[in-house]
Structure formats: structure tokens, C-alpha cells
Design a protein around this motif. Structure first.
Motif, PDB file in Angstrom:
ATOM      1  N   LEU A  14      38.677 -15.817  58.872  1.00 24.26           N
ATOM      2  CA  LEU A  14      39.825 -14.961  58.578  1.00 24.26           C
ATOM      3  C   LEU A  14      39.986 -13.869  59.632  1.00 24.26           C
ATOM      4  O   LEU A  14      41.050 -13.267  59.756  1.00 24.26           O
ATOM      5  CB  LEU A  14      39.707 -14.343  57.181  1.00 24.26           C
ATOM      6  CG  LEU A  14      40.012 -15.280  56.027  1.00 24.26           C
ATOM      7  CD1 LEU A  14      39.743 -14.593  54.693  1.00 24.26           C
ATOM      8  CD2 LEU A  14      41.452 -15.766  56.084  1.00 24.26           C
ATOM      9  N   SER A  15      38.926 -13.632  60.421  1.00 29.05           N
ATOM     10  CA  SER A  15      39.034 -12.663  61.513  1.00 29.05           C
ATOM     11  C   SER A  15      40.115 -13.086  62.504  1.00 29.05           C
ATOM     12  O   SER A  15      40.754 -12.235  63.123  1.00 29.05           O
ATOM     13  CB  SER A  15      37.692 -12.498  62.225  1.00 29.05           C
ATOM     14  OG  SER A  15      37.298 -13.717  62.836  1.00 29.05           O
ATOM     15  N   VAL A  16      40.366 -14.387  62.635  1.00 26.12           N
ATOM     16  CA  VAL A  16      41.433 -14.875  63.510  1.00 26.12           C
ATOM     17  C   VAL A  16      42.782 -14.339  63.028  1.00 26.12           C
ATOM     18  O   VAL A  16      43.614 -13.902  63.830  1.00 26.12           O
ATOM     19  CB  VAL A  16      41.444 -16.428  63.549  1.00 26.12           C
ATOM     20  CG1 VAL A  16      42.642 -16.947  64.313  1.00 26.12           C
ATOM     21  CG2 VAL A  16      40.143 -16.953  64.132  1.00 26.12           C
ATOM     22  N   VAL A  17      42.984 -14.346  61.732  1.00 26.04           N
ATOM     23  CA  VAL A  17      44.228 -13.843  61.151  1.00 26.04           C
ATOM     24  C   VAL A  17      44.351 -12.340  61.401  1.00 26.04           C
ATOM     25  O   VAL A  17      45.406 -11.844  61.818  1.00 26.04           O
ATOM     26  CB  VAL A  17      44.284 -14.158  59.639  1.00 26.04           C
ATOM     27  CG1 VAL A  17      45.521 -13.568  59.003  1.00 26.04           C
ATOM     28  CG2 VAL A  17      44.202 -15.669  59.409  1.00 26.04           C
ATOM     29  N   ILE A  33      46.707  -7.585  64.261  1.00 23.93           N
ATOM     30  CA  ILE A  33      46.467  -6.351  65.028  1.00 23.93           C
ATOM     31  C   ILE A  33      46.983  -6.497  66.462  1.00 23.93           C
ATOM     32  O   ILE A  33      47.564  -5.558  67.013  1.00 23.93           O
ATOM     33  CB  ILE A  33      44.980  -5.969  64.987  1.00 23.93           C
ATOM     34  CG1 ILE A  33      44.593  -5.563  63.561  1.00 23.93           C
ATOM     35  CG2 ILE A  33      44.680  -4.836  65.966  1.00 23.93           C
ATOM     36  CD1 ILE A  33      43.115  -5.324  63.352  1.00 23.93           C
ATOM     37  N   ALA A  34      46.788  -7.671  67.064  1.00 22.03           N
ATOM     38  CA  ALA A  34      47.260  -7.883  68.433  1.00 22.03           C
ATOM     39  C   ALA A  34      48.774  -7.721  68.526  1.00 22.03           C
ATOM     40  O   ALA A  34      49.292  -7.150  69.479  1.00 22.03           O
ATOM     41  CB  ALA A  34      46.841  -9.266  68.932  1.00 22.03           C
ATOM     42  N   LEU A  63      53.638 -13.750  69.273  1.00 22.30           N
ATOM     43  CA  LEU A  63      53.272 -15.108  68.876  1.00 22.30           C
ATOM     44  C   LEU A  63      54.559 -15.883  68.607  1.00 22.30           C
ATOM     45  O   LEU A  63      55.520 -15.332  68.060  1.00 22.30           O
ATOM     46  CB  LEU A  63      52.414 -15.107  67.610  1.00 22.30           C
ATOM     47  CG  LEU A  63      50.953 -14.719  67.760  1.00 22.30           C
ATOM     48  CD1 LEU A  63      50.283 -14.644  66.399  1.00 22.30           C
ATOM     49  CD2 LEU A  63      50.222 -15.701  68.636  1.00 22.30           C
ATOM     50  N   SER A  64      54.538 -17.138  68.963  1.00 22.62           N
ATOM     51  CA  SER A  64      55.679 -18.004  68.675  1.00 22.62           C
ATOM     52  C   SER A  64      55.671 -18.359  67.185  1.00 22.62           C
ATOM     53  O   SER A  64      54.703 -18.088  66.468  1.00 22.62           O
ATOM     54  CB  SER A  64      55.570 -19.287  69.503  1.00 22.62           C
ATOM     55  OG  SER A  64      54.435 -20.038  69.073  1.00 22.62           O
ATOM     56  N   LEU A  65      56.730 -18.989  66.757  1.00 22.91           N
ATOM     57  CA  LEU A  65      56.793 -19.458  65.371  1.00 22.91           C
ATOM     58  C   LEU A  65      55.638 -20.416  65.091  1.00 22.91           C
ATOM     59  O   LEU A  65      54.993 -20.347  64.039  1.00 22.91           O
ATOM     60  CB  LEU A  65      58.134 -20.144  65.103  1.00 22.91           C
ATOM     61  CG  LEU A  65      58.367 -20.628  63.676  1.00 22.91           C
ATOM     62  CD1 LEU A  65      58.262 -19.485  62.690  1.00 22.91           C
ATOM     63  CD2 LEU A  65      59.720 -21.310  63.564  1.00 22.91           C
TER      64      LEU A  65
END
Length: 124
Positions: free
Chosen positions: A86-89, A94-95, A103-105
Motif C-alpha cells: 500500500l506504500s505504492v499508493v 504524495i508525489a 500520472l496518466s489515467l
């Protein structure tokens, strides 16, 4: 394989001690890698800003590892590892909000699938 090796490794020892041993291995491997590739550089060439954010990153990593190993000690690897992802999410959110990244769709769809998948596996 990290989660599997760690799960077996924390059996019979304190999870914090296991994290310490893992850190020693990482330091040794990175030291050999840097020496072999000639990538060591004088620390005087590193800016104070870089030092600050690398130190903050190190503290966050250490806290993450301590929590991860403690969770592996008491929980199933098949449930702990997805929650760790979940850290990826969190990083994506945050990024975009703090760093101004985009981020793209398709990228957002991937983030939603990662989050949903982690929750579904953890709840199983």
C-alpha cells in the motif's frame, strides 16, 4: 522472496534484532558494490539538503522495516506483504499532491488496482 525469507528468519528471534541483522547484510553488500564499482565519493561533496533528506529517508526506512518485521513475526506473510505494498499508493498520492508529479489515467487505474488488491488479500 523478501517476505518469505524474512518470515522464516524472524522465527525464534526478536523482530528488531532480525531487522538489525538484515541491515548489517545490506550495508555489507552495498559497501562491496560501491567499492567494486568505484562509486564511493567524498562526503564533503554532498549538499546539506541531500544529507537532510537522505537522513529522513533512512529514518522512514528504519521505521518501516521495524514495523514490517514485527508484523511478519505476528502475522501471515501472505497478508503482511500486500499491506506493505500500500506504500505504492501512498507514494503516488504524495508525489502528485506534494511533488507536482503527474500520472496518466492508466497510472491511476494501476494505483487503484494495487490498493484494492492489497485490501482484498489482507481481508481474505
Amino acid at each position: 522472496m523478501t517476505a518469505i525469507f524474512a518470515k522464516v528468519g524472524v522465527e525464534g528471534i526478536d523482530s528488531d534484532l532480525a531487522t538489525f541483522f538484515r541491515t548489517i547484510v545490506i550495508i555489507a553488500v552495498l559497501g562491496v558494490l560501491l567499492a567494486a564499482t568505484g562509486k564511493f565519493r567524498p562526503v564533503g561533496n554532498i549538499s546539506p539538503r541531500s544529507w537532510l533528506f537522505l537522513a529522513l529517508s533512512g529514518l522512514a526506512t528504519g521505521a518501516s522495516w521495524l514495523c514490517y518485521f514485527r508484523a511478519l513475526k505476528v502475522g501471515d506473510a501472505a497478508r503482511v506483504a500486500p499491506i506493505d505494498k500500500l506504500s505504492v499508493v501512498i507514494v503516488a498520492i504524495i508525489a502528485v499532491t506534494v511533488l507536482g508529479e503527474h500520472l496518466s489515467l492508466r497510472g491511476w487505474l494501476g494505483i487503484v488496482l494495487i490498493g484494492g488488491g492489497a485490501v482484498l488479500v489482507a481481508m481474505a
